[in-house]
Design an enzyme around this catalytic site. Structure first.
Site, mmCIF file in Angstrom:
data_model
loop_
_atom_site.group_PDB
_atom_site.id
_atom_site.type_symbol
_atom_site.label_atom_id
_atom_site.label_comp_id
_atom_site.label_asym_id
_atom_site.label_seq_id
_atom_site.Cartn_x
_atom_site.Cartn_y
_atom_site.Cartn_z
ATOM 1 N N HIS A 121 0.860 -1.184 0.000
ATOM 2 C CA HIS A 121 0.000 0.000 0.000
ATOM 3 C C HIS A 121 0.900 1.238 0.000
ATOM 4 O O HIS A 121 2.010 1.204 0.543
ATOM 5 C CB HIS A 121 -0.847 -0.054 1.284
ATOM 6 C CG HIS A 121 -1.950 0.938 1.361
ATOM 7 N ND1 HIS A 121 -1.738 2.273 1.646
ATOM 8 C CD2 HIS A 121 -3.291 0.800 1.219
ATOM 9 C CE1 HIS A 121 -2.901 2.902 1.681
ATOM 10 N NE2 HIS A 121 -3.866 2.037 1.420
ATOM 11 N N ASP A 198 2.608 -4.734 8.119
ATOM 12 C CA ASP A 198 1.427 -3.879 8.014
ATOM 13 C C ASP A 198 0.217 -4.813 8.133
ATOM 14 O O ASP A 198 -0.105 -5.551 7.208
ATOM 15 C CB ASP A 198 1.463 -3.153 6.661
ATOM 16 C CG ASP A 198 0.147 -2.479 6.319
ATOM 17 O OD1 ASP A 198 -0.791 -2.506 7.149
ATOM 18 O OD2 ASP A 198 0.055 -1.910 5.205
ATOM 19 N N GLN A 201 -4.895 -5.429 6.882
ATOM 20 C CA GLN A 201 -5.870 -6.374 6.328
ATOM 21 C C GLN A 201 -5.881 -7.710 7.068
ATOM 22 O O GLN A 201 -6.664 -8.592 6.727
ATOM 23 C CB GLN A 201 -5.571 -6.621 4.835
ATOM 24 C CG GLN A 201 -5.631 -5.377 3.978
ATOM 25 C CD GLN A 201 -7.032 -4.765 3.936
ATOM 26 O OE1 GLN A 201 -8.048 -5.454 4.078
ATOM 27 N NE2 GLN A 201 -7.104 -3.451 3.731
ATOM 28 N N LYS A 224 -10.653 -0.448 10.210
ATOM 29 C CA LYS A 224 -10.775 -1.670 9.393
ATOM 30 C C LYS A 224 -11.033 -2.889 10.275
ATOM 31 O O LYS A 224 -11.317 -3.965 9.777
ATOM 32 C CB LYS A 224 -9.500 -1.896 8.578
ATOM 33 C CG LYS A 224 -9.219 -0.824 7.526
ATOM 34 C CD LYS A 224 -7.992 -1.187 6.731
ATOM 35 C CE LYS A 224 -7.339 -0.014 6.034
ATOM 36 N NZ LYS A 224 -8.102 0.569 4.944
ATOM 37 N N CYS A 364 -4.628 2.178 -3.763
ATOM 38 C CA CYS A 364 -3.400 2.748 -3.178
ATOM 39 C C CYS A 364 -2.224 1.800 -3.358
ATOM 40 O O CYS A 364 -1.384 1.646 -2.464
ATOM 41 C CB CYS A 364 -3.595 3.096 -1.702
ATOM 42 S SG CYS A 364 -4.827 4.378 -1.444
#
Lengths: 406, 135
Positions: A121, A198, A201, A224, A364
């Site tokens: 991202h 990261d 998700q 999220k 992104c």
């Protein structure tokens, strides 16, 4: 007992809304997930029975607020299997990565190298480019395979003695691919590099045992993960946080201030300058608690059943092609696809007319789109509350777009 | 609401692909990106001695609205100078509800976009690219 999706859906008020005469088929969870009553109630309780600033007040509302805020830190820490004092609340996942890039980055020397991947991202690319401009570090990039996975076969050849950090998506926000963390950590150790994941998700799909992963930094976003907006999390090992200088200066992050010299508070306070996002943090704590109570074995199996149903349906639509892993192994329920002859935005717009919310475009991740020469993809990103009915509505919409727009 | 966006006239404009492609020897070219959605328009123009468009071609990597707009623009651009194209843009702005008044053909086809604010830049991107090419 099978996973009761109806019982989960019932906890999310927005999912029973009718908007412009259409039900909500919410499949844009990768952008922002919906929020359950448990989170809404926690935020409302703070706002109505304990709203005050944290840490410094001696009145009882301030004490309530401080307790709730620090309890949220404990909830997040429990969700990640780490110590509460290693949890830093930030304004979001992007803010957390920027914090690391600025603060940990300030410890790096010109010529030191950061290793990213082609599917990151923008929030895990641009902060490092800013650091490169500031500090003269170098950026290397792991390529991606044709099925949308970070090509870890290429990892060893990209490591150098100057590689100080490998920062990668735990789960791709475009392809849903799960990275082999063990392989990354083992490779990093061979050159003494740190590893950051990261988790934007990944965190929405259940508790994570960070100590067993062996990484050094982990970040994720509240909104999220069924929490409020405006809150994110940075976790780092205590020894790293202790060595890192502040990112922002202000109240709460100091030891002692004089005009001659200021000393810093210990972590995590050192990285939480000013009044923190108190209500959002409390909401995120509630979201982590809510996630810990969910049957994730059942939820994950349910999510993967939905992925299979989606893939089966797309396969029957002429010109629909999935971009990402074709199977269900080592992947999460983020599925990107293209529909030949129809731009992803037009697919998404058509789906909206069926009450189906998805994201379309570059997500992104422009370097990834450039690598595969894509205009973009239509992305279906699921949560445990998504039902077969949501996927059926989506497939109906895609068939309509295929029939009318090309 | 959205199902009314892709009305036949817009789809027909996009499918017509009027002016789609490249010019062999353009006087000027310009490329514009929409950073939000990643749409990209490249426009080539061949100008006559008076700065009027003698020939135009466009390459669109973008949605149907962007393709339809580029196609509509190419259908009226020949013979226009920068001021003339600015006047045509007013038509597009009227069609999508950003300016008062009735839009003329072919941009009147974009009237459904007025209800979709997030998609209006898709219609205007080809104008931005052409403005750059004519500047």
């Amino acid at each position: 007992m099978s996973f009761d999706v109806g019982a989960v859906r019932g906890q999310f008020p927005i999912l029973s809304e009718i908007i412009d005469g259409k039900p909500v088929h919410y499949l844009d969870n990768g952008a922002s997930a919906q929020t359950p009553n448990a989170v809404l109630d926690a935020v409302r309780t703070y706002e109505t029975t304990g709203r005050a600033n944290v840490l410094r007040g001696v009145h009882r509302l301030a004490e309530r607020a401080t307790d709730a805020y620090e309890n949220a830190r404990v909830e997040v820490a429990t969700f990640l299997g780490v110590a509460p004092m290693e949890i830093v609340f930030t304004g979001g996942c992007t803010a957390a990565i920027n914090l690391v890039a600025y603060s940990y980055g300030s410890l790096l020397k010109p010529g030191d190298r950061i290793l990213l991947s082609e599917l990151e991202h923008h929030s895990n690319i641009v902060p490092w480019q800013l650091l490169r401009s500031r500090a003269g570090i170098e950026i290397d990039m792991i390529p991606v395979t044709v099925d949308g996975r970070i090509d870890l076969d290429k990892l060893p050849g990209l490591l150098t003695p100057r590689t100080k950090l490998i920062s990668l998506a735990h789960v791709s926000n475009v392809t849903g691919a799960l990275i082999d963390v063990g392989a990354v950590v083992a490779a990093a150790k061979s050159v003494g590099a740190r590893v950051m994941l990261d988790g934007a998700q990944k965190a929405p799909h259940g508790p994570i045992d960070l100590p067993s992963l062996g990484v050094d930094f982990y970040v994720f976003a509240g909104h999220k993960a069924y929490g409020p907006n405006g809150i994110g999390v940075l976790w780092a090992k205590a020894e790293l946080l202790d060595a890192m200088p502040p990112f922002m200066g202000g109240g709460s992050m100091i030891g002692r201030v004089t005009f001659a010299e200021t000393t810093w508070a210990p972590a995590p306070r050192r990285f939480e300058a000013g009044t923190p996002p108190i209500g959002p943090a409390i909401g995120l704590g509630a979201a982590c608690k809510w996630m810990r109570a969910l049957d994730w074995t059942g939820a994950h199996a349910h999510e993967m059943t939905m992925v299979q149903h989606l893939m089966d349906g797309l396969q029957k639509i002429d010109g629909a092609r999935i971009f990402g892993p074709a199977g269900l192994q080592n992947r999460y329920p983020v599925v990107s696809f293209m529909l030949d002859g129809v731009h992803p935005h037009d697919v998404a717009q058509t789906l909206d007319s069926f009450g189906v919310a998805v994201r379309a475009g570059h997500h992104c991740a422009q370097p990834l789109m450039d690598r595969f020469d894509l205009d973009g993809t239509t992305r279906v990103s699921m949560a445990p509350y998504n039902s077969r009915g949501d996927i059926d509505a989506l497939l109906t919409g895609v068939r309509h777009a295929a029939k009318t727009l090309r | 609401m959205s199902d009314q966006l892709y009305q036949d006239r817009i789809v027909a404009l996009a499918k017509a692909k009027t002016g789609a492609g490249k010019l062999a020897a353009p006087t000027k070219s310009a490329r514009r990106d929409n950073p939000l959605c990643g749409d990209r328009v490249t426009i080539d123009v061949r100008l006559d001695g008076q700065g009027r468009i003698a020939e135009i071609a466009h390459q669109v990597r973008g949605c149907l609205l962007c393709q339809a707009s580029a196609s509509a623009l190419a259908s009226v651009a020949v013979g226009q100078d920068a001021a003339g194209i600015a006047a045509v843009r007013h038509d597009a702005e009227r069609a999508i509800g950003r300016e008062q008044g009735e839009a003329a053909e072919p941009f009147s086809a974009f009237a459904p976009v007025a209800a979709h604010k997030a998609r209006q830049e898709c219609v205007l991107l080809p104008f931005e690219a052409l403005k750059d090419a004519l500047s």
